[in-house]
Design a protein around this motif. Structure first.
Motif: not given
Lengths: 491, 115, 162
Positions: A247-270
């Motif tokens: 329910g939540v672990l794969i989303k927190t550790l995977g999707i949240y962290a990935m989105t945060r890092i790709i979109m907010n830090i690198f501002a890269a094309d996803v």
């Protein structure tokens, strides 16, 4: 902002208080009851804190040290949405554990590990510092490794080891990527790195570190080429833990962290992630069709549904991200509900094989009814939440000029429906086997917990109403979309 | 050059995890990989002829800042080592339990799960 | 088997004697590392590892009966949790006393720099970490060492000994 401190402080303190009690109190019954009470009070308080904190954004410097020197806790719309989801599901899972975990020997150890996992997840969501992100990811992962192998049966240990090796590789990748970022910029704060990246050119080193991050978080989120651990690990864990993991672990550790890092830090094309999402949707659901083990089937569906979330987010349009995040919330609710139901069935029947069930609606009406609601939600039937989020994702695909993606998403949804019709038919409808006539409904706390989740399944479809959406979902979408504007969170 | 050697160590660890059939060797591969990253982080903060980042009564702060190595990677590595210790201990514990159940360390014989 | 008896009763007389002499010194050295952590290399983790090494040394030299007299498993688990709790309590006290989480609320003056008490709360954190690491590391070692492979017939078998 102090309230967010307690989201980390409470579960961490609770975990060690329970551990200390476990060592100090001799009688097992007292130990179990006190750990029940403490864990449930803590998760209830945390769900209360998280659900009332919509709109409270900001950054908090721990220890009073200003940002580039010290570490900080940062909360924006995205993390608040995730916090609310995580803590609500955690409360339902601990409520469920009161009865369910009686079959295992050391309940208080279980609660300690559970609360530590919760600490890790809340920390990941709140951390404003890359290295702390890594540390919290590790806290959550290590306790989940232990929880997967909690029953210490042969299969569980094997699944746990597999999960541990995959997770260990992912964590090492994250650490290497963090080290590369530190060597390039000399700071670890996410906001400062985000600012630095937006003015610097994309060097090969930065690209390598982005690649490492994507690979690592794909392993943690179980996107398809990296999914091998999930169908083993999630069924092996005790039911409330499976609910938390899927329910939540794969989303927190995977999707949240990935989105945060790709979109907010690198501002890269996803957009590179969209094909991965499609492959996950199709392969996940196709693999699920062939399963007869109830929990394993649900685990494959997790892979498939995570594909929808990734697809939505990787479109990069406001509507796509809205759909992705909405589906994330919905999936955590109905997938936890399904896992808790499978746990209730296994608790009474002692088996997870679909072929040995049948007609359970007659003896376990609450479990049957709630799992029917959850099945319709995950398959995307109209009155329930899954329908709206899938609809938004499909609309977003068409709107952003990818009708092919929309087609695949619809096909995946139809296959999901057929797969869950199979579950319903085998387990809850049909003829009741003679030996199962004596079975009773699941115990009280377990029933309460699944009913709460079933009500949420219907209630969260209200999130499409503009008034509610503007409070709950829109800030999260804005936070993801703002890209490098994340850096503004530190004043 | 020395960074390349770090990467080589990392790849050796990855090879150990991917290609070895013995559980203990997989754990060793993981440890090697972990330490390659730790070495890399320490190298980031290294400065030729640098001094240890400990301020003494007799030292001038500005001069100290010019000549000491970066203490931050060292703090990071300390934390990473602790985390690595925790993961390794858990891995070994699970490995021991697996040996209890299956009587072997060979992963080709530990196959009760399909996925 | 024969060597099993030897293991449970510890190592040879030489090792035991040397261990008897050295263990106190190692313990004091560990305490020193913990207490001077904020001034020199060391700190809670390093010192805690050295303190745990004392217990592991006793266990290797004399067998686990003697070390269990000093540190039974329950007591170890309790000390571990206590260390973590006191760490959190001091961190929370920062929030309570001065309004900021993890704030160093014990005032330090310029005159006290480079003295033992100059770190404020850092000293308490170090002691808490040391307790946690000492008990934790010892328990990890202990738990991993209670299973043992013995030869049963022509098959290796693993047994757990309490």
């Amino acid at each position: 902002m102090e309230r967010y401190i307690y989201l980390i402080l409470l579960p961490l303190g609770g975990a060690f208080i329970i551990a200390a009690l476990n060592a100090a109190v001799k009688s097992r019954d007292t130990r179990d009851i006190t750990s029940d009470i403490i864990a449930n009070l803590i998760t209830l308080a945390m769900a209360g804190i998280a659900l009332t904190s919509f709109g409270i954004n900001g950054s908090y410097s721990v220890g009073g040290w200003p940002v580039p020197l010290g570490i900080n806790i940062a909360a924006d719309g995205f993390s608040i949405l995730m916090l609310a989801t995580v803590n609500t599901i955690a409360f339902c899972a601990t409520l469920y554990s009161i009865n369910y975990m009686d079959q295992y020997t050391s309940k208080s150890h279980y609660y300690s590990l559970f609360l530590l996992m919760l600490t890790g997840m809340n920390g990941v969501l709140l951390s404003g510092d890359l290295f702390n992100l890594f540390v919290f990811i590790e806290i959550a992962s290590i306790s989940s490794y232990a929880l997967v192998g909690f029953g210490t049966e042969a299969e569980e240990l094997e699944a746990s080891f597999k999960y541990m090796v995959m997770g260990g590789i992912a964590s090492t990748f994250i650490l290497l990527a963090v080290a590369i970022l530190y060597s390039s910029f000399g700071v670890l704060n996410m906001a400062n790195i985000s600012q630095a990246i937006s003015v610097s050119s994309q060097t090969p080193l930065l690209k390598f570190s982005l690649f490492l991050f994507i690979a690592a978080f794909s392993i943690k989120a179980a996107i398809i080429p990296f999914h091998a651990w999930l169908p083993d690990a999630h069924p092996a864990a005790p039911a409330p833990v499976s609910a938390m993991l899927s329910g939540v672990l794969i989303k927190t550790l995977g999707i949240y962290a990935m989105t945060r890092i790709i979109m907010n830090i690198f501002a890269a094309d996803v957009s590179i992630l969209a094909p991965l999402g499609i492959i996950s949707i199709m392969l996940g659901v196709l693999l699920a069709l062939g399963q007869t083990d109830m929990k394993r089937l649900f685990a494959y569906h997790s892979v498939s549904q995570v594909g929808y979330i990734i697809l939505g987010i990787s479109l990069g349009t406001p509507l796509g991200i809205l759909g992705g995040l909405f589906h994330l919330v919905n999936h955590s609710i109905f997938k936890s509900l399904l896992f808790l139901n499978s746990g209730a069935v296994a608790y009474r029947l002692g088996t997870r094989e679909l072929n040995e069930m049948g007609g359970l609606n007659k003896v376990m009406p609450i479990t049957g009814g709630t799992s029917f609601i959850a099945s319709l939600s995950i398959a995307g039937m109209p009155p329930f939440n899954g329908f709206f989020s899938k609809l938004i994702i499909i609309l977003a695909c068409v709107q952003s000029g990818h009708p092919g993606f929309a087609l695949w998403a619809v096909a995946g949804s139809i296959l999901t429906l057929s797969s869950f019709m199979k579950v319903q038919k085998f387990a809850f409808f049909g003829k009741l086997a003679e030996k199962h006539k004596q079975i009773k409904e699941a115990p009280l706390m377990m029933s309460i917990s699944v009913v709460i989740l079933a009500v949420l399944c219907i209630a969260t479809s209200l999130l499409v109403l503009p008034k509610v959406k503007n409070i709950v979902l829109q800030p999260a979408v804005d936070a993801v979309l703002s890209g490098a504007g994340y850096a503004k969170i530190i004043r | 050059m020395i960074y390349v050697m770090c990467l080589a160590l990392f790849v050796v660890g990855l090879y150990g995890i991917c290609c070895k059939k013995n559980l203990i060797k997989i754990i060793l591969g993981f440890i090697i990989m972990d330490y390659a990253v730790n070495l890399f982080i320490i190298l980031i903060g290294y400065r030729k002829n640098g001094i240890a980042p400990i301020l003494d009564k007799t030292m001038d702060v500005n001069k100290f800042a010019l000549s000491s190595v970066d203490p931050m990677p060292q703090a990071i590595v300390l934390t990473a080592i602790v985390i690595g210790l925790a993961v390794t201990a858990l891995m070994v514990a699970v490995c021991v339990r697996i040996y209890e159940r299956y009587g072997t360390f060979d992963i080709t014989k530990i196959r009760k799960l399909k996925g | 088997m024969n060597d099993e008896k030897n293991i449970s009763s510890g190592m040879s007389e030489v090792v035991k004697t040397v261990c008897n002499i050295v263990e106190g010194f190692i313990f004091v050295f560990g305490c020193y590392i913990v207490l001077y952590g904020q001034l020199s290399p060391g700190g809670g983790f390093a010192g805690g590892v050295i303190l745990a090494a004392v217990f592991i040394l006793i266990m290797l030299a004399f067998g686990k009966e003697r070390v269990l007299k000093i540190m039974p498993r329950k007591r170890g688990a309790f000390i571990e949790a206590l260390g973590a709790l006191s760490f959190l309590a001091v961190a929370w006290a920062g929030l309570y006393v001065s309004g900021i989480f993890f704030k160093n609320f014990i005032p330090t003056t310029a005159a006290s720099h480079f003295k033992l008490m100059s770190g404020g709360t850092i000293l308490i954190y170090n002691i808490a970490i040391a307790l946690k690491v000492m008990a934790g590391l010892f328990l990890v070692f202990f738990v991993l060492s209670i299973t043992r492979v013995i030869l049963e017939g022509d098959k290796l078998k693993m047994v757990k000994k309490q």
